[in-house]
Design an enzyme around this catalytic site. Structure first.
Site, mmCIF file in Angstrom:
data_model
loop_
_atom_site.group_PDB
_atom_site.id
_atom_site.type_symbol
_atom_site.label_atom_id
_atom_site.label_comp_id
_atom_site.label_asym_id
_atom_site.label_seq_id
_atom_site.Cartn_x
_atom_site.Cartn_y
_atom_site.Cartn_z
ATOM 1 C CE1 TYR A 32 -4.373 0.743 -0.383
ATOM 2 C CE2 TYR A 32 -3.636 2.703 0.784
ATOM 3 C CZ TYR A 32 -4.582 2.052 -0.001
ATOM 4 O OH TYR A 32 -5.718 2.718 -0.399
ATOM 5 C CG HIS A 37 6.273 2.946 0.877
ATOM 6 N ND1 HIS A 37 4.957 3.164 1.219
ATOM 7 C CD2 HIS A 37 6.796 2.190 1.877
ATOM 8 C CE1 HIS A 37 4.696 2.560 2.362
ATOM 9 N NE2 HIS A 37 5.789 1.958 2.786
ATOM 10 C CD GLN A 61 6.238 -5.775 10.573
ATOM 11 O OE1 GLN A 61 7.154 -6.397 10.011
ATOM 12 N NE2 GLN A 61 6.058 -4.476 10.396
ATOM 13 C CD GLN A 153 10.997 -0.728 10.366
ATOM 14 O OE1 GLN A 153 10.028 -1.405 10.632
ATOM 15 N NE2 GLN A 153 11.084 -0.005 9.257
ATOM 16 C CB ILE A 176 7.806 11.647 2.424
ATOM 17 C CG1 ILE A 176 9.171 11.229 1.865
ATOM 18 C CG2 ILE A 176 7.000 12.409 1.378
ATOM 19 C CD1 ILE A 176 10.077 12.369 1.452
ATOM 20 C CE LYS A 184 2.316 12.159 1.246
ATOM 21 N NZ LYS A 184 1.052 12.181 0.488
ATOM 22 C CB SER A 185 1.554 6.496 7.890
ATOM 23 O OG SER A 185 1.217 5.224 8.419
ATOM 24 N NE ARG A 187 -0.999 0.317 11.395
ATOM 25 C CZ ARG A 187 0.165 -0.310 11.412
ATOM 26 N NH1 ARG A 187 1.282 0.381 11.204
ATOM 27 N NH2 ARG A 187 0.235 -1.608 11.622
#
EC number: 6.3.2.1
Length: 281
Positions: A32, A37, A61, A153, A176, A184-185, A187
């Protein structure tokens, strides 16, 4: 866009590239894809001859009450983004391919996983480190690209690579953001328009904290209090954590006399969002 879902096939393709002396970059994702990304893929394409994007929603995870079943997925859309950003192929394995039925080996990292997201998601980073280690073993990239939005992470993976002598360069890339400052995510798709507007409070609170540090405020309790008060002004926001930690150990500090990570996790209604900034001394 070529999509490979078998380990033997991806290894054969990468080996073919490496026999030709080509460098390989890896961008691990859960799919997604968004502009964050896309920026990682573009960076990888600039710095490597070939780019592999892994798309795998990793069950290890996710905690028992988290959003594994509802995590957004859209492979066709992801393929378009990968092609436009300069990726050469997508590695899209099934859960069974990545974890056979009697799978019993995981990668644990102590210390760095105890705080921040690791405190409220105690199994999360074991899942992250296990799947990333597997991806490194399968793809054998020269470089791998991770965003700073998931700063804990990023630092944990760097430590894993150092501790286990894995021959890959870890490249961290900037957060970003949307025009309103929201990081940006994937989710973010869970948010209604009202919730999206409310979520801007994360970046506003961090900006206030950064401004205070730059003005000379060094007492961590004072900074945490101001960031907390800012977030609590938003009725839809519920704080999971606010931490200021040493950039190396990821343990809490009392005074900012070294480089630190300022990290927050906040629920906007039911959606958990994270954000952060690094302050270097």
């Amino acid at each position: 866009m070529v999509v490979i879902d078998k380990i033997d096939a991806i290894r054969a393709q990468v080996n073919e590239w490496k026999k030709k002396g080509l460098s390989v970059g890896l961008v691990p994702t859960m799919g997604y894809l968004h502009h964050g990304h896309k920026s990682l893929i573009k960076r990888a394409a600039e710095e490597n001859d070939k780019v592999v994007v892994s798309i795998f929603v990793n069950p290890l995870q996710f905690g028992p009450k988290e959003d594994l079943a509802t995590y957004p997925r859209d492979l066709e859309r992801d393929k378009e983004i990968c092609a436009l950003a300069g990726a050469d192929l997508i590695f899209h394995p099934s859960t069974y391919v990545m974890y056979h039925k009697d799978f019993s080996t995981v990668v644990n990292i102590s210390g760095l996983t105890d705080n921040l997201c690791g405190k409220s998601r105690p199994t999360h980073f074991t899942g992250v480190c296990t799947v990333v280690n597997k991806l490194f073993n399968i793809v054998t990239p020269d470089r791998a690209y991770f965003g700073q939005k998931d700063a804990q992470q990023l630092f944990i993976i760097k430590r894993m690579v150092k501790d286990l002598n894995i021959n890959v360069e870890i490249v961290g890339c900037p957060i970003i953001r949307e025009e309103n400052g929201l990081a940006k995510s994937s989710r973010n798709t869970y948010l209604s328009e009202k919730e999206r507007q409310a979520a801007v409070i994360l970046n506003k609170a961090l900006k206030k904290g950064k401004d205070l540090i730059e003005k000379g405020i060094r007492n961590v309790d004072d900074l945490l209090s101001i960031i907390k008060e800012t977030i609590e002004c938003e009725p839809l926001a519920k704080i999971d954590y606010i931490n200021i930690v040493d950039i190396e150990s990821l343990q809490n500090v009392e005074v900012i006399d070294r480089s630190v990570l300022v990290g927050i996790a906040v629920y906007i209604n039911k959606t958990r969002l994270i954000d952060n900034f690094v302050y270097e001394v």
